[in-house]
Design a protein around this motif. Structure first.
Motif, PDB file in Angstrom:
ATOM      1  N   TYR A   1       0.833  -1.206   0.000  1.00 39.39           N
ATOM      2  CA  TYR A   1       0.000   0.000   0.000  1.00 39.39           C
ATOM      3  C   TYR A   1       0.868   1.257   0.000  1.00 39.39           C
ATOM      4  CZ  TYR A   1      -3.142   3.637   1.674  1.00 39.39           C
ATOM      5  OH  TYR A   1      -3.840   4.806   1.810  1.00 39.39           O
ATOM      6  N   LEU A   2       1.971   1.243   0.755  1.00 39.02           N
ATOM      7  CA  LEU A   2       2.880   2.388   0.736  1.00 39.02           C
ATOM      8  C   LEU A   2       3.557   2.541  -0.622  1.00 39.02           C
ATOM      9  CD1 LEU A   2       4.584   2.060   4.246  1.00 39.02           C
ATOM     10  CD2 LEU A   2       2.766   3.627   3.564  1.00 39.02           C
TER      11      LEU A   2
ATOM     12  N   ALA B   1      -7.560   9.416   5.648  1.00 40.57           N
ATOM     13  CA  ALA B   1      -8.354  10.460   6.303  1.00 40.57           C
ATOM     14  C   ALA B   1      -7.471  11.491   6.989  1.00 40.57           C
ATOM     15  CB  ALA B   1      -9.313   9.828   7.318  1.00 40.57           C
ATOM     16  N   ASP B   2      -6.357  11.065   7.560  1.00 44.52           N
ATOM     17  CA  ASP B   2      -5.493  11.993   8.282  1.00 44.52           C
ATOM     18  C   ASP B   2      -4.675  12.836   7.304  1.00 44.52           C
ATOM     19  OD1 ASP B   2      -4.338  12.702  11.032  1.00 44.52           O
ATOM     20  OD2 ASP B   2      -2.540  12.266   9.882  1.00 44.52           O
ATOM     21  N   ALA B   3      -4.527  14.122   7.611  1.00 41.93           N
ATOM     22  CA  ALA B   3      -3.814  15.032   6.715  1.00 41.93           C
ATOM     23  C   ALA B   3      -2.325  14.700   6.633  1.00 41.93           C
ATOM     24  CB  ALA B   3      -3.999  16.478   7.175  1.00 41.93           C
ATOM     25  N   SER B   4      -1.712  14.339   7.758  1.00 43.66           N
ATOM     26  CA  SER B   4      -0.284  13.998   7.739  1.00 43.66           C
ATOM     27  C   SER B   4      -0.030  12.723   6.961  1.00 43.66           C
ATOM     28  CB  SER B   4       0.229  13.859   9.177  1.00 43.66           C
ATOM     29  OG  SER B   4      -0.495  12.854   9.879  1.00 43.66           O
ATOM     30  N   ASP B   5      -0.947  11.762   7.082  1.00 47.23           N
ATOM     31  CA  ASP B   5      -0.800  10.531   6.298  1.00 47.23           C
ATOM     32  C   ASP B   5      -0.933  10.816   4.802  1.00 47.23           C
ATOM     33  OD1 ASP B   5      -0.501   9.237   8.673  1.00 47.23           O
ATOM     34  OD2 ASP B   5      -2.543   8.439   8.738  1.00 47.23           O
ATOM     35  N   ARG B   6      -1.880  11.690   4.455  1.00 44.37           N
ATOM     36  CA  ARG B   6      -2.022  12.045   3.040  1.00 44.37           C
ATOM     37  C   ARG B   6      -0.771  12.730   2.509  1.00 44.37           C
ATOM     38  NH1 ARG B   6      -7.159  13.932   4.609  1.00 44.37           N
ATOM     39  NH2 ARG B   6      -6.413  16.081   4.411  1.00 44.37           N
ATOM     40  N   ALA B   7      -0.187  13.605   3.299  1.00 43.94           N
ATOM     41  CA  ALA B   7       1.010  14.314   2.855  1.00 43.94           C
ATOM     42  C   ALA B   7       2.169  13.357   2.639  1.00 43.94           C
ATOM     43  CB  ALA B   7       1.386  15.387   3.876  1.00 43.94           C
TER      44      ALA B   7
ATOM     45  N   GLY C   1      11.917   1.387   6.094  1.00 40.89           N
ATOM     46  CA  GLY C   1      10.669   0.786   6.550  1.00 40.89           C
ATOM     47  C   GLY C   1      10.861  -0.612   7.092  1.00 40.89           C
ATOM     48  N   VAL C   2      11.342  -1.513   6.249  1.00 42.09           N
ATOM     49  CA  VAL C   2      11.554  -2.900   6.669  1.00 42.09           C
ATOM     50  C   VAL C   2      12.765  -3.016   7.574  1.00 42.09           C
ATOM     51  CG1 VAL C   2      11.904  -5.252   5.829  1.00 42.09           C
ATOM     52  CG2 VAL C   2      10.443  -3.697   4.560  1.00 42.09           C
ATOM     53  N   GLY C   3      13.789  -2.197   7.344  1.00 42.82           N
ATOM     54  CA  GLY C   3      14.979  -2.242   8.178  1.00 42.82           C
ATOM     55  C   GLY C   3      16.092  -3.099   7.632  1.00 42.82           C
TER      56      GLY C   3
ATOM     57  N   ARG D   1       6.701   6.972  11.140  1.00 45.19           N
ATOM     58  CA  ARG D   1       5.587   7.518  10.373  1.00 45.19           C
ATOM     59  C   ARG D   1       5.148   6.567   9.256  1.00 45.19           C
ATOM     60  NH1 ARG D   1       2.139   9.144  10.933  1.00 45.19           N
ATOM     61  NH2 ARG D   1       1.759  10.545   9.174  1.00 45.19           N
ATOM     62  N   LEU D   2       6.097   5.848   8.661  1.00 50.41           N
ATOM     63  CA  LEU D   2       5.720   4.851   7.656  1.00 50.41           C
ATOM     64  C   LEU D   2       4.851   3.773   8.275  1.00 50.41           C
ATOM     65  CD1 LEU D   2       9.062   4.423   5.682  1.00 50.41           C
ATOM     66  CD2 LEU D   2       6.979   5.494   4.859  1.00 50.41           C
TER      67      LEU D   2
END
Length: 385
Positions: free
Chosen positions: A144-145, A208-214, A235-237, A281-282
């Motif tokens: 999805y990311l 829905a969240d603005a920070s997630d959309r950004a 993300g995965v490391g 954040r990811l």
């Protein structure tokens, strides 16, 4: 006087077994030895071997783990590199062994006393279901990311596991089957052909969240290779060499992609300039979406139906080719037939004219032909003397 550790280290697989026997993660073992987690992982995979004081400390620690009859009580374990994003993106799921050929979980004392009997080994379907239950939820969030589409993320993971079930003998013996499935899912999710599918021509509703959309908007503006490198490393490391190997790039190229991706995110979202903050954040952005994968039996049945369909299609095409070949052989001529020679011009006979009024010359010729005898000239017969 310090005594040197001259005893050779055990093989890489034995090193990993001893660490798991002591209920230690790679991060915990690295903290004890004063090295990085990537270094411990390289020792356990055989890519490098410690030397000097590190070899002495590592050998003594492995010897103490081998002499311990049971695992000591330790605090909550930190996930390894490949499952780091798995736990952070899916906190409610219980981690299961990712190795499909691993035996069912038993008590540590029973595992050390004697190997598991052959009858206790899981079947291929059980091993596949365990791998799917462990990897699929996190892979859906990672896809999805990568794509910003919920349906495409689920479809990518299902497609990857269907291919894995079709090639299960190869995947089951792979040293890291989770990475094999992840690479297949990423390749399918980032395929450029999805843009021509009618269902993917229009964007899906954003978070829905603005920070997630950004954050998702910035990720989708990155090139696919940069996006994939950033997700694997931050993300995965994974380590930089592992990230470069999975993206089929050199280590300097992977480092360049990572730096450019971080710079692009920091330019638009300055508060995500730190890698730790970006990793958190990811995980939070992907966890806010309800992304559920299909059940393992449904994936296996879909893989088998797909395999049967393509097998029958291949058989039908083969039969059609054989039938067309047989018909061609049957209807082909069995002997040589010379072609009809072209016509020759006969002197005195005018060419056939097109329909219409006859010319003066044609009328004269027709009258002359009609005036002659129909039986031709008279024959001269010899008279007897």
């Amino acid at each position: 006087m310090t005594q040197s550790f001259d005893t050779p280290l055990p093989p890489p697989k034995e090193r990993r077994r001893l660490r798991e026997k002591g209920s230690l993660t790679q991060a915990q073992l690295a903290a004890r030895l004063g090295v990085s987690r990537e270094t411990v992982r390289a020792w356990e995979t055989g890519r490098s071997t410690p030397s000097g004081r590190r070899k002495e400390s590592y050998g003594k620690l492995l010897a103490s783990l081998a002499a311990t009859p049971s695992a000591e009580a330790r605090g909550p374990q930190e996930p390894d590199g490949d499952s780091k994003l798995t736990v952070s993106l899916s906190k409610t799921e219980k981690p299961k062994p990712a190795t499909p050929t691993a035996a069912p979980a038993q008590a540590p004392t029973a595992t050390l006393a004697a190997p598991a009997p052959a009858s206790a080994a899981p079947t291929p379907a059980q091993a596949f279901d365990a791998l799917y239950a462990f990897c699929a939820p996190a892979l859906v969030r990672q896809a999805y990311l990568l794509t910003g589409r919920r349906e495409l993320a689920r479809e990518s993971v299902e497609q990857a596991f269907q291919v894995a079930w079709q090639r299960w003998p190869e995947v089951a013996v792979d040293p890291d089957p989770a990475s094999w499935v992840r690479a297949t899912a990423y390749e399918y999710a980032l395929s450029p052909w999805h843009r021509f599918r009618p269902r993917y021509r229009h964007p899906e509703p954003p978070p829905a969240d603005a920070s997630d959309r950004a954050l998702l908007d910035v990720l989708l503006t990155l090139p696919p290779s940069y996006r994939r490198t950033l997700l694997l490393y931050d993300g995965v490391g994974l380590g930089l060499p592992e990230t470069a190997a999975e993206t089929e790039a050199s280590t300097p190229a992977a480092a360049s992609r990572l730096m450019h991706a971080r710079s692009a995110i920091a330019a638009r979202l300055p508060h995500l300039a730190e890698p730790d903050v970006l990793h958190r954040r990811l995980a939070e952005t992907a966890s806010t979406e309800r992304l559920r994968a299909a059940k393992p039996p449904a994936v296996r049945m879909g893989s088998e139906r797909r395999a049967r369909f393509w097998t029958r299609a291949a058989i039908a095409i083969t039969v059609a080719i054989i039938g067309a070949t047989a018909l061609t052989v049957h209807s082909a001529p069995t002997r040589y037939e010379p072609p009809v020679p072209p016509g020759e011009t006969v002197p005195g006979v005018p060419p056939r004219a097109a329909p219409g009024t006859l010319s003066t010359a044609e009328l004269t010729l027709r009258a002359k032909l009609r005036a002659e005898s129909a039986n031709g000239p008279e024959k001269l017969l010899p008279e007897p003397r």
